[in-house]
Design a protein around this motif. Structure first.
Motif, PDB file in Angstrom:
ATOM      1  N   PRO A  20       0.811  -1.220   0.000  1.00 55.16           N
ATOM      2  CA  PRO A  20       0.000   0.000   0.000  1.00 55.16           C
ATOM      3  C   PRO A  20       0.842   1.268   0.000  1.00 55.16           C
ATOM      4  O   PRO A  20       0.474   2.248  -0.638  1.00 55.16           O
ATOM      5  CB  PRO A  20      -0.823  -0.140   1.287  1.00 55.16           C
ATOM      6  N   GLN A  21       1.989   1.268   0.699  1.00 54.05           N
ATOM      7  CA  GLN A  21       2.835   2.450   0.720  1.00 54.05           C
ATOM      8  C   GLN A  21       3.396   2.730  -0.673  1.00 54.05           C
ATOM      9  O   GLN A  21       3.455   3.881  -1.130  1.00 54.05           O
ATOM     10  CB  GLN A  21       3.982   2.244   1.728  1.00 54.05           C
ATOM     11  N   LEU A  27       0.518   6.562  -6.716  1.00 57.37           N
ATOM     12  CA  LEU A  27      -0.721   7.306  -6.962  1.00 57.37           C
ATOM     13  C   LEU A  27      -0.527   8.799  -6.738  1.00 57.37           C
ATOM     14  O   LEU A  27      -1.051   9.624  -7.501  1.00 57.37           O
ATOM     15  CB  LEU A  27      -1.825   6.773  -6.044  1.00 57.37           C
ATOM     16  N   MET A  28       0.241   9.149  -5.704  1.00 58.87           N
ATOM     17  CA  MET A  28       0.507  10.560  -5.458  1.00 58.87           C
ATOM     18  C   MET A  28       1.302  11.180  -6.599  1.00 58.87           C
ATOM     19  O   MET A  28       1.031  12.297  -7.037  1.00 58.87           O
ATOM     20  CB  MET A  28       1.251  10.724  -4.132  1.00 58.87           C
ATOM     21  N   LEU A  29       2.314  10.449  -7.089  1.00 58.96           N
ATOM     22  CA  LEU A  29       3.103  10.954  -8.214  1.00 58.96           C
ATOM     23  C   LEU A  29       2.246  11.110  -9.459  1.00 58.96           C
ATOM     24  O   LEU A  29       2.316  12.133 -10.162  1.00 58.96           O
ATOM     25  CB  LEU A  29       4.271  10.007  -8.482  1.00 58.96           C
ATOM     26  N   ALA A  30       1.416  10.089  -9.738  1.00 57.40           N
ATOM     27  CA  ALA A  30       0.540  10.168 -10.911  1.00 57.40           C
ATOM     28  C   ALA A  30      -0.459  11.311 -10.780  1.00 57.40           C
ATOM     29  O   ALA A  30      -0.724  12.035 -11.754  1.00 57.40           O
ATOM     30  CB  ALA A  30      -0.193   8.840 -11.100  1.00 57.40           C
ATOM     31  N   SER A  31      -0.995  11.496  -9.584  1.00 58.77           N
ATOM     32  CA  SER A  31      -1.942  12.593  -9.370  1.00 58.77           C
ATOM     33  C   SER A  31      -1.265  13.941  -9.557  1.00 58.77           C
ATOM     34  O   SER A  31      -1.830  14.865 -10.175  1.00 58.77           O
ATOM     35  CB  SER A  31      -2.545  12.502  -7.965  1.00 58.77           C
ATOM     36  N   GLY A  32      -0.032  14.062  -9.048  1.00 58.49           N
ATOM     37  CA  GLY A  32       0.688  15.322  -9.206  1.00 58.49           C
ATOM     38  C   GLY A  32       0.974  15.643 -10.661  1.00 58.49           C
ATOM     39  O   GLY A  32       0.797  16.788 -11.106  1.00 58.49           O
ATOM     40  N   LEU A  33       1.417  14.635 -11.420  1.00 60.42           N
ATOM     41  CA  LEU A  33       1.685  14.861 -12.842  1.00 60.42           C
ATOM     42  C   LEU A  33       0.407  15.200 -13.606  1.00 60.42           C
ATOM     43  O   LEU A  33       0.420  16.050 -14.512  1.00 60.42           O
ATOM     44  CB  LEU A  33       2.348  13.618 -13.438  1.00 60.42           C
ATOM     45  N   THR A  34      -0.691  14.547 -13.226  1.00 58.21           N
ATOM     46  CA  THR A  34      -1.967  14.847 -13.895  1.00 58.21           C
ATOM     47  C   THR A  34      -2.405  16.280 -13.616  1.00 58.21           C
ATOM     48  O   THR A  34      -2.823  17.001 -14.541  1.00 58.21           O
ATOM     49  CB  THR A  34      -3.044  13.865 -13.410  1.00 58.21           C
TER      50      THR A  34
END
Length: 452
Positions: A20-21, A27-34
């Motif tokens: 999960p970590q 997910l945080m990286l993908a969200s930031g790039l998006t």
């Protein structure tokens, strides 16, 4: 086979805990790039279209931002008065100064716009000074909090805050006023106003500092305050503000209006975060005022308030209620043999039993020293006696050493009194009889002595 299964289960649980970590980081990286992609797409869309705001809309945002600055400054001064938070004090002076500079700069901009359309390509000096000043003050407040000891004297703290703001304001203003001429926007370049990247970088550094501060609090198993989260969000929104302004070809175009809107919204977030955090601080103070610091139970003040409220309610409903006084047996003996820390732990253990075995409408309280009280609404004396027996039974079943027991006295409304003093006095006399003449008390003390 069983050993292998246990080992495999151990490493399997470790992999499940690590997965999960890893997924969270991705997910945080993908969200930031998006979000970054959407933001840049919106900037280029606004830049290429003819969308623009009027000077009046800019004025409304400036006035709204200035009012938010002044409101936050007043709130920050109240916060400093109660908590000696130097960060809030520096921000209070900084936001007032920033709001004043931006307001004065707007009137100077209005005069230059009347001279011709060429002024739209010129950098508003007040904008750059106020924005850079605020970014530097964010970093200065962090430096002051980390490297300068707290004086704990409001006069010295106020003088130090004023000095920090004055020095930062002087250096920032001197740096811009020393420039030979105000730079002009370069519409042919992708970054039309590259100088806006300077405050953007400063705000980005401040955002990273606040992120680490929040992470440090979490690592210490503490919850970061709403104020810290709002400061982080304010820094991020101001990064958005200045990155948008860097793509602006002229004043009042789409990217510049987005920058001004982000700036004003950041002020609103700052004020909202400060108000919510202050409300949380007030709630903590209120809780501390009515609770015992060691056990977490209600204190004597809260006990009397609950008794008065129950008396009023019982007089209206004509229903009884009971008060139980409990006194810990052998606290001095425990302190002498185990030490005072174990004695304090014993008080906490009793408080836990009272809390866990009370109804939601009951009020367990620490009456003072090794004495506790329990208010039982709509409970006659017989019910209160059964509650006492259950509490004594739970204490006897505890496996932790030393063994604990309590003596108790019960009083009920209306037969034993119609005031808090009379009810507590009756319960105290019943407690005295059990403590010094009751058979149960002798047995309890014998059990404690045998355990030592």
């Amino acid at each position: 086979m069983g050993s292998w299964a246990s080992i495999n289960g151990f490493f399997g649980s470790r992999r499940e805990a690590a997965l999960p970590q890893t997924l969270r980081s991705r997910l945080m990286l993908a969200s930031g790039l998006t979000l970054l992609t959407i933001f840049l797409a919106a900037i280029f869309y606004l830049r290429e279209t003819a969308m623009a705001a009027s000077p009046q809309a800019y004025l409304y945002l400036e006035v709204g931002g200035t009012l938010l600055c002044f409101c936050y400054a007043a709130n920050a001064l109240v916060r400093f008065r109660g908590t000696h938070d130097r960060t809030a004090l520096i921000f209070a002076f900084g936001f007032v100064l920033s709001g004043m500079i931006e307001t004065i700069g707007y009137f100077g901009l209005s005069d230059s716009l009347a001279a011709g359309a060429a002024a739209r390509s010129q950098l508003p000096l007040g904008w750059m000074v106020s924005r850079t000043l605020l970014a530097v003050l964010l970093l200065a407040a962090l430096a002051v909090e980390r490297f300068i000891p707290t004086a704990r004297k409001p006069s010295k703290e106020t003088a130090a805050g004023l000095l920090v703001v004055a020095v930062v304001a002087y250096l920032t203003s001197a740096a811009f006023l020393a420039a030979p001429a105000a730079p002009m926007a370069q519409p042919q370049n992708i970054l039309s106003r590259p100088w806006d990247l300077l405050p953007a970088a400063l705000f980005l550094i401040a955002a990273e500092c606040f992120r680490r501060r929040i992470k440090s609090e979490k690592d210490k198993k503490n919850s970061a305050s709403i104020f810290d989260y709002s400061l982080f969000l304010v820094a991020i929104m101001n990064v958005v503000c200045h990155v948008s302004a860097a793509f602006s070809r002229q004043l009042f175009d789409g990217p510049f209006f987005l920058a001004e809107l982000s700036k004003t919204l950041s002020y609103a977030v700052m004020l909202s975060g400060a108000l919510l955090d202050q409300a949380q601080l007030f709630e903590q103070v209120r809780t501390m005022a009515v609770s015992d610091s060691l056990t977490g139970l209600a204190n004597y003040r809260r006990l009397i308030s609950v008794l008065e409220a129950e008396l009023d309610r019982s007089r209206r409903t004509q229903r009884p209620f009971s008060v139980v006084l409990l006194d810990m047996d052998g606290l001095k003996t425990i302190n002498d043999h185990y030490g005072h820390l174990t004695g304090s732990r014993a008080l906490v253990r009793i408080a836990k039993v009272l809390r866990n075995h009370s109804r939601a409408i009951d009020t367990p309280a620490r009456y003072g020293g090794d004495e506790f009280a329990l208010v039982l609404p709509e409970a006659a004396k017989e019910i209160a006696s059964r509650v006492v027996a259950r509490i004594r039974e739970r204490l006897g079943e505890e496996g932790e050493a030393p063994m604990l027991s309590v003596s108790a006295g019960v009083a009920a409304f209306p037969e034993d009194g119609d005031t808090p003093e009379k009810l507590l006095g009756t319960a105290d006399r019943a407690l005295y009889v059990m403590k010094h003449g009751g058979r149960g008390s002798v047995q309890n003390l014998a059990r404690i002595a045998a355990c030592l």
